[in-house]
Scaffold this motif. Structure first.
Motif, PDB file in Angstrom:
ATOM      1  N   VAL A 350       0.865  -1.179   0.000  1.00  0.00           N
ATOM      2  CA  VAL A 350       0.000   0.000   0.000  1.00  0.00           C
ATOM      3  C   VAL A 350       0.904   1.232   0.000  1.00  0.00           C
ATOM      4  O   VAL A 350       1.657   1.461   0.952  1.00  0.00           O
ATOM      5  CB  VAL A 350      -0.929   0.015   1.232  1.00  0.00           C
ATOM      6  CG1 VAL A 350      -1.759   1.295   1.256  1.00  0.00           C
ATOM      7  CG2 VAL A 350      -1.825  -1.215   1.229  1.00  0.00           C
ATOM      8  N   THR A 351       0.846   1.983  -1.058  1.00  0.00           N
ATOM      9  CA  THR A 351       1.643   3.201  -1.154  1.00  0.00           C
ATOM     10  C   THR A 351       0.914   4.335  -0.441  1.00  0.00           C
ATOM     11  O   THR A 351      -0.267   4.583  -0.695  1.00  0.00           O
ATOM     12  CB  THR A 351       1.888   3.572  -2.622  1.00  0.00           C
ATOM     13  OG1 THR A 351       2.559   2.488  -3.274  1.00  0.00           O
ATOM     14  CG2 THR A 351       2.728   4.833  -2.723  1.00  0.00           C
ATOM     15  N   VAL A 352       1.628   4.990   0.454  1.00  0.00           N
ATOM     16  CA  VAL A 352       1.068   6.131   1.178  1.00  0.00           C
ATOM     17  C   VAL A 352       1.729   7.379   0.598  1.00  0.00           C
ATOM     18  O   VAL A 352       2.832   7.762   1.009  1.00  0.00           O
ATOM     19  CB  VAL A 352       1.331   6.022   2.694  1.00  0.00           C
ATOM     20  CG1 VAL A 352       0.620   7.145   3.441  1.00  0.00           C
ATOM     21  CG2 VAL A 352       0.880   4.666   3.216  1.00  0.00           C
ATOM     22  N   PRO A 353       1.064   8.041  -0.368  1.00  0.00           N
ATOM     23  CA  PRO A 353       1.717   9.150  -1.066  1.00  0.00           C
ATOM     24  C   PRO A 353       1.607  10.451  -0.281  1.00  0.00           C
ATOM     25  O   PRO A 353       0.850  10.570   0.687  1.00  0.00           O
ATOM     26  CB  PRO A 353       0.926   9.236  -2.377  1.00  0.00           C
ATOM     27  CG  PRO A 353      -0.466   8.812  -1.970  1.00  0.00           C
ATOM     28  CD  PRO A 353      -0.287   7.764  -0.885  1.00  0.00           C
ATOM     29  N   ALA A 354       2.384  11.429  -0.727  1.00  0.00           N
ATOM     30  CA  ALA A 354       2.212  12.781  -0.194  1.00  0.00           C
ATOM     31  C   ALA A 354       0.853  13.304  -0.653  1.00  0.00           C
ATOM     32  O   ALA A 354       0.437  13.059  -1.788  1.00  0.00           O
ATOM     33  CB  ALA A 354       3.336  13.682  -0.700  1.00  0.00           C
ATOM     34  N   PRO A 355       0.129  14.010   0.203  1.00  0.00           N
ATOM     35  CA  PRO A 355      -1.223  14.438  -0.159  1.00  0.00           C
ATOM     36  C   PRO A 355      -1.214  15.528  -1.229  1.00  0.00           C
ATOM     37  O   PRO A 355      -0.267  16.328  -1.316  1.00  0.00           O
ATOM     38  CB  PRO A 355      -1.778  14.968   1.168  1.00  0.00           C
ATOM     39  CG  PRO A 355      -0.578  15.400   1.943  1.00  0.00           C
ATOM     40  CD  PRO A 355       0.519  14.446   1.559  1.00  0.00           C
ATOM     41  N   ASP A 356      -2.269  15.539  -2.049  1.00  0.00           N
ATOM     42  CA  ASP A 356      -2.444  16.628  -2.997  1.00  0.00           C
ATOM     43  C   ASP A 356      -3.094  17.813  -2.285  1.00  0.00           C
ATOM     44  O   ASP A 356      -3.218  17.825  -1.061  1.00  0.00           O
ATOM     45  CB  ASP A 356      -3.284  16.164  -4.187  1.00  0.00           C
ATOM     46  CG  ASP A 356      -4.625  15.577  -3.754  1.00  0.00           C
ATOM     47  OD1 ASP A 356      -5.042  15.832  -2.601  1.00  0.00           O
ATOM     48  OD2 ASP A 356      -5.250  14.874  -4.550  1.00  0.00           O
ATOM     49  N   LYS A 357      -3.501  18.806  -3.054  1.00  0.00           N
ATOM     50  CA  LYS A 357      -4.041  20.020  -2.447  1.00  0.00           C
ATOM     51  C   LYS A 357      -5.293  19.727  -1.629  1.00  0.00           C
ATOM     52  O   LYS A 357      -5.448  20.207  -0.502  1.00  0.00           O
ATOM     53  CB  LYS A 357      -4.347  21.049  -3.535  1.00  0.00           C
ATOM     54  CG  LYS A 357      -4.889  22.364  -2.996  1.00  0.00           C
ATOM     55  CD  LYS A 357      -5.150  23.343  -4.123  1.00  0.00           C
ATOM     56  CE  LYS A 357      -5.754  24.634  -3.593  1.00  0.00           C
ATOM     57  NZ  LYS A 357      -6.052  25.601  -4.683  1.00  0.00           N
ATOM     58  N   GLU A 358      -6.199  18.933  -2.188  1.00  0.00           N
ATOM     59  CA  GLU A 358      -7.413  18.599  -1.441  1.00  0.00           C
ATOM     60  C   GLU A 358      -7.079  17.773  -0.204  1.00  0.00           C
ATOM     61  O   GLU A 358      -7.692  17.942   0.854  1.00  0.00           O
ATOM     62  CB  GLU A 358      -8.374  17.826  -2.357  1.00  0.00           C
ATOM     63  CG  GLU A 358      -9.696  17.440  -1.705  1.00  0.00           C
ATOM     64  CD  GLU A 358     -10.538  18.646  -1.324  1.00  0.00           C
ATOM     65  OE1 GLU A 358     -11.410  18.495  -0.449  1.00  0.00           O
ATOM     66  OE2 GLU A 358     -10.324  19.729  -1.899  1.00  0.00           O
ATOM     67  N   GLY A 359      -6.086  16.886  -0.343  1.00  0.00           N
ATOM     68  CA  GLY A 359      -5.671  16.101   0.813  1.00  0.00           C
ATOM     69  C   GLY A 359      -5.072  16.963   1.903  1.00  0.00           C
ATOM     70  O   GLY A 359      -5.339  16.764   3.101  1.00  0.00           O
ATOM     71  N   ARG A 360      -4.257  17.948   1.519  1.00  0.00           N
ATOM     72  CA  ARG A 360      -3.680  18.847   2.521  1.00  0.00           C
ATOM     73  C   ARG A 360      -4.768  19.661   3.216  1.00  0.00           C
ATOM     74  O   ARG A 360      -4.671  19.944   4.420  1.00  0.00           O
ATOM     75  CB  ARG A 360      -2.656  19.780   1.860  1.00  0.00           C
ATOM     76  CG  ARG A 360      -1.427  19.058   1.331  1.00  0.00           C
ATOM     77  CD  ARG A 360      -0.303  20.034   1.023  1.00  0.00           C
ATOM     78  NE  ARG A 360      -0.669  20.984  -0.010  1.00  0.00           N
ATOM     79  CZ  ARG A 360      -0.536  20.774  -1.318  1.00  0.00           C
ATOM     80  NH1 ARG A 360      -0.059  19.619  -1.751  1.00  0.00           N
ATOM     81  NH2 ARG A 360      -0.857  21.702  -2.193  1.00  0.00           N
ATOM     82  N   LYS A 361      -5.797  20.027   2.480  1.00  0.00           N
ATOM     83  CA  LYS A 361      -6.908  20.761   3.092  1.00  0.00           C
ATOM     84  C   LYS A 361      -7.611  19.902   4.138  1.00  0.00           C
ATOM     85  O   LYS A 361      -7.949  20.368   5.241  1.00  0.00           O
ATOM     86  CB  LYS A 361      -7.899  21.203   2.017  1.00  0.00           C
ATOM     87  CG  LYS A 361      -9.100  21.965   2.564  1.00  0.00           C
ATOM     88  CD  LYS A 361     -10.059  22.360   1.447  1.00  0.00           C
ATOM     89  CE  LYS A 361     -11.283  23.072   2.023  1.00  0.00           C
ATOM     90  NZ  LYS A 361     -12.240  23.447   0.938  1.00  0.00           N
ATOM     91  N   LYS A 362      -7.821  18.625   3.829  1.00  0.00           N
ATOM     92  CA  LYS A 362      -8.465  17.735   4.791  1.00  0.00           C
ATOM     93  C   LYS A 362      -7.589  17.509   6.027  1.00  0.00           C
ATOM     94  O   LYS A 362      -8.093  17.441   7.150  1.00  0.00           O
ATOM     95  CB  LYS A 362      -8.781  16.393   4.122  1.00  0.00           C
ATOM     96  CG  LYS A 362      -9.857  16.474   3.049  1.00  0.00           C
ATOM     97  CD  LYS A 362     -10.115  15.117   2.423  1.00  0.00           C
ATOM     98  CE  LYS A 362     -11.199  15.203   1.346  1.00  0.00           C
ATOM     99  NZ  LYS A 362     -11.446  13.878   0.711  1.00  0.00           N
ATOM    100  N   ILE A 363      -6.277  17.417   5.801  1.00  0.00           N
ATOM    101  CA  ILE A 363      -5.366  17.254   6.938  1.00  0.00           C
ATOM    102  C   ILE A 363      -5.393  18.503   7.806  1.00  0.00           C
ATOM    103  O   ILE A 363      -5.381  18.428   9.044  1.00  0.00           O
ATOM    104  CB  ILE A 363      -3.945  16.958   6.438  1.00  0.00           C
ATOM    105  CG1 ILE A 363      -3.912  15.617   5.703  1.00  0.00           C
ATOM    106  CG2 ILE A 363      -2.960  16.937   7.598  1.00  0.00           C
ATOM    107  CD1 ILE A 363      -2.574  15.309   5.048  1.00  0.00           C
ATOM    108  N   LEU A 364      -5.439  19.677   7.172  1.00  0.00           N
ATOM    109  CA  LEU A 364      -5.558  20.920   7.934  1.00  0.00           C
ATOM    110  C   LEU A 364      -6.835  20.950   8.746  1.00  0.00           C
ATOM    111  O   LEU A 364      -6.854  21.412   9.897  1.00  0.00           O
ATOM    112  CB  LEU A 364      -5.509  22.116   6.982  1.00  0.00           C
ATOM    113  CG  LEU A 364      -4.115  22.560   6.507  1.00  0.00           C
ATOM    114  CD1 LEU A 364      -4.235  23.528   5.352  1.00  0.00           C
ATOM    115  CD2 LEU A 364      -3.345  23.193   7.658  1.00  0.00           C
ATOM    116  N   GLN A 365      -7.914  20.449   8.179  1.00  0.00           N
ATOM    117  CA  GLN A 365      -9.186  20.410   8.910  1.00  0.00           C
ATOM    118  C   GLN A 365      -9.084  19.521  10.146  1.00  0.00           C
ATOM    119  O   GLN A 365      -9.632  19.848  11.202  1.00  0.00           O
ATOM    120  CB  GLN A 365     -10.307  19.923   7.986  1.00  0.00           C
ATOM    121  CG  GLN A 365     -10.677  20.910   6.893  1.00  0.00           C
ATOM    122  CD  GLN A 365     -11.656  20.331   5.891  1.00  0.00           C
ATOM    123  OE1 GLN A 365     -11.874  19.112   5.845  1.00  0.00           O
ATOM    124  NE2 GLN A 365     -12.241  21.187   5.061  1.00  0.00           N
TER     125      GLN A 365
END
Length: 635
Positions: A350-365
């Motif tokens: 299972v590859t755990v990639p660096a998040p994209d822009k939407e992923g970074r927004k969810k992590i910020l949330q």
């Protein structure tokens, strides 16, 4: 600080034995009676030994060397004004010129006053048991302690060897694991692949009755900080099963065989607690590719290799009904031994990639749920200016913003707290140095050169911020980032980055007619890009689509990246120089034609020191680009 030998229990035992010895002495021994010391003779006060004998107040005496002990008929206190109680027992010191014999008259004086002369000490009430305790008690105590310590040492050595072989994995019960998939954001694809694992741990019968077998091992691969450990804990939290966590480096010790013993103990504990999860972090510490043949790094007695072999054996030993899943995490999956990755062991990756822009927004949330945010904080904008950041970086950014807001006395965390914290994380804290006006102006032209080239080069990343505040080793900085995530880089984009990196050096050349050492990091960056274009990505017609430079994850001896000839190396160097020279000429022409924009941005930068995106484009007389509304955030 060094600890005292033996431990706390040892000293409790010693103290107890000493107390016991004292109590026995107090019970068995009758003790000694109070005694008073008197002078041999005291004619002035009439209360010396001789005077007491003459007065008939001495009952009996005994002599030991020059010391005379005796017993008074009536208690005497000496000196007379002493606050001590009067005592019947006494002792005195015989002068050197007096001897206790019949020739000097002392014995006659005692006999005339009917004083009993005894050979037994007056004040010695010790019996057989008292003498035994006093004479042999300490010796017996020391012998007992030596025997006890020797047995403890022998047992301790065996116990130490046994403890070495026990697993050091930290066990967390399922109900105690508070982390769930709700706490993991930005890596939805990875969570989706692990949903099946959670369902198997909850309902193993559903798969077993159809003959299905869940993967015994799941390998989580990704950059540091992407959330591999958090994802593993979330799987355990969702399934509600025991979670055994250990780092691979904890298996390896100097003693050969200890690592294998710990592996056996870990799998034994997990099988007893099944269904359960074993999480091995940094798996590459013991799972890297093994050497073959008789090379200097091969050998069956290697501790790391024996530990790896034991892991392989234990994973092969899973029975059909065993509900134990091994999760492994690594930052370097390409160096793992192929035996680990074959079906039946870590047969799912299972590859755990660096998040994209939407992923970074969810992590910020997720990480700002407990933070009071001001109305000017737009998480979408913050996600856009943090390309390349992973979950750990974003968590650190949110924490730094909260700390900075508290130091500034803000009631809520504001946007400026996030942007300043981002600068601190990426660029470092501002340096407390004062530049001269000439140095400050030259730095402003340098950074303006980067910014103007980035603004006028088609396809280049938009300029987000320009600053001439010294930070760490740099005197200024220009930050650029794309509106949408990039997953591939074409020739135009790469040459655009080379142009932007050249902008600072060429701006100094256009304005001052000379260059400085401030472009060192820019030159290193553009040289790396050009060399990879030629040697890895086949973007040079002279070299062609041939890999002549190893990638970061490969060694120089792997297929396709063997050592090149001297002629090929010279060709690579010529092509790298050609690419850079072409971009240099274009940037020089660009800044010469737009000298007015360069001067305008520099003057504004000298006034403000830091310019955000809108202010920077306005100062250059340009319109700031905006991402089209139909561009997806995760493009």
């Amino acid at each position: 600080m060094n600890r005292m030998p033996g431990g706390r229990n040892f000293w409790f035992i010693v103290l107890g034995l000493l107390v016991l010895n004292y109590v026995l002495m107090a019970v068995i021994s009758p003790g000694t009676k109070p005694s008073v010391t008197v002078p041999y003779s005291n004619t002035a006060a009439n209360n010396g030994f001789i005077q007491q004998v003459e007065q008939g107040n001495v009952v009996k005496v005994t002599s030991q060397g020059e010391t005379i002990d005796g017993e008074f008929k009536n208690a005497v206190k000496y000196p007379p004004d002493s606050k001590d109680k009067a005592a019947k027992n006494f002792d005195t010191q015989l002068p050197a010129f007096v001897t206790l014999n019949s020739n000097n008259g002392l014995q006659k004086l005692l006999e005339d006053n009917k004083v009993e002369i005894s050979a037994e000490p007056i004040n010695d009430g010790r019996g057989f048991f008292t003498s035994l305790l006093l004479g042999f008690g300490p010796v017996i105590l020391l012998v007992f302690l030596f025997v006890w310590l020797s047995r403890r040492a022998a047992g301790g050595q065996m116990g130490a060897i046994g403890s070495f072989g026990r697993s050091r994995a930290r066990r967390v019960e399922g109900n105690d694991t508070k982390v769930t998939f709700n706490d993991v954001a930005g890596i939805d694809e990875s969570k989706g692949e692990l949903t099946e694992v959670v369902d198997f741990l909850k309902n193993p019968e559903k798969y077993q009755k159809l003959g299905g077998r869940i993967p015994r091992g799941v390998l989580l691969a990704g950059r540091p900080g992407t959330g591999k450990t958090l994802l593993a804990r979330a799987v355990a939290g969702e399934a509600g099963v025991p979670f055994f966590s250990i780092s691979a480096s904890e298996f390896v010790e100097a003693i050969v065989g200890i690592g294998a013993s710990r592996v056996r103990d870990l799998f034994k504990q997990a099988k007893e607690a099944a269904p359960a999860i074993i999480f091995i972090d940094e798996l590459d510490a013991i799972g890297r590719q093994r050497s073959s043949g008789g090379g200097p790094f091969s050998g069956g007695n290697d501790e790391r290799e024996q530990t790896l072999n034991q892991i392989l054996t234990e994973m092969d030993g899973f029975e059909q009904g065993d509900t134990v899943i091994v999760l492994g995490a690594t930052n370097r999956p390409e160096i793992l031994d192929s035996a680990l990755l074959r079906p039946g062991r870590f047969d799912r990756r299972v590859t755990v990639p660096a998040p994209d822009k939407e992923g970074r927004k969810k992590i910020l949330q997720v990480h700002t749920r407990s933070l009071p945010l001001d109305t000017d904080v737009d998480l979408d904008d913050i996600a856009a200016i943090t390309p390349g950041m992973v979950g750990a970086d974003i968590a650190n950014l949110a924490n730094e913003a909260a700390l900075l807001a508290a130091r500034r006395g803000h009631g809520k965390v504001q946007r400026i707290d996030f942007t300043d914290s981002l600068e601190k994380i990426v660029l470092g804290a501002p340096r407390g140095i004062v530049l001269s006006e000439e140095e400050k102006r030259r730095t402003a032209y340098h950074e303006s050169g980067h910014a103007i080239v980035g603004m006028l080069t088609p396809g280049a990343d938009p300029v987000r911020k320009v600053s001439i505040i010294p930070r760490t080793m740099s005197l200024g900085v220009t930050i650029s980032s794309p509106d949408a995530e990039r997953t591939n880089y074409d020739v135009d984009y790469l040459t655009g980055r080379i142009k932007v990196a050249l902008g600072g050096r060429i701006a100094e050349e256009v304005v001052y007619g000379s260059i400085s050492a401030g472009a060192e990091s820019d030159i290193q960056q553009l040289t790396g890009i050009a060399r990879q274009m030629v040697g890895r990505w086949g973007m040079s017609r002279a070299v062609g689509p041939i890999a002549v430079i190893p990638s970061d994850a490969q060694g120089p001896l792997l297929p396709g990246v063997s050592e090149v000839s001297q002629a090929t190396q010279e060709l690579i160097d010529r092509e790298v120089k050609r690419i850079v020279d072409e971009q240099y000429a274009q940037v020089l022409q660009l800044l010469t034609d737009n000298r007015d924009k360069l001067d305008s941005l520099t003057e504004r930068l000298l006034e403000e020191e830091t310019l955000d995106m809108d202010d920077a484009y306005e100062a250059a007389g340009l319109v700031a680009p905006r991402a089209p509304a139909d561009v997806p955030l995760n493009a």
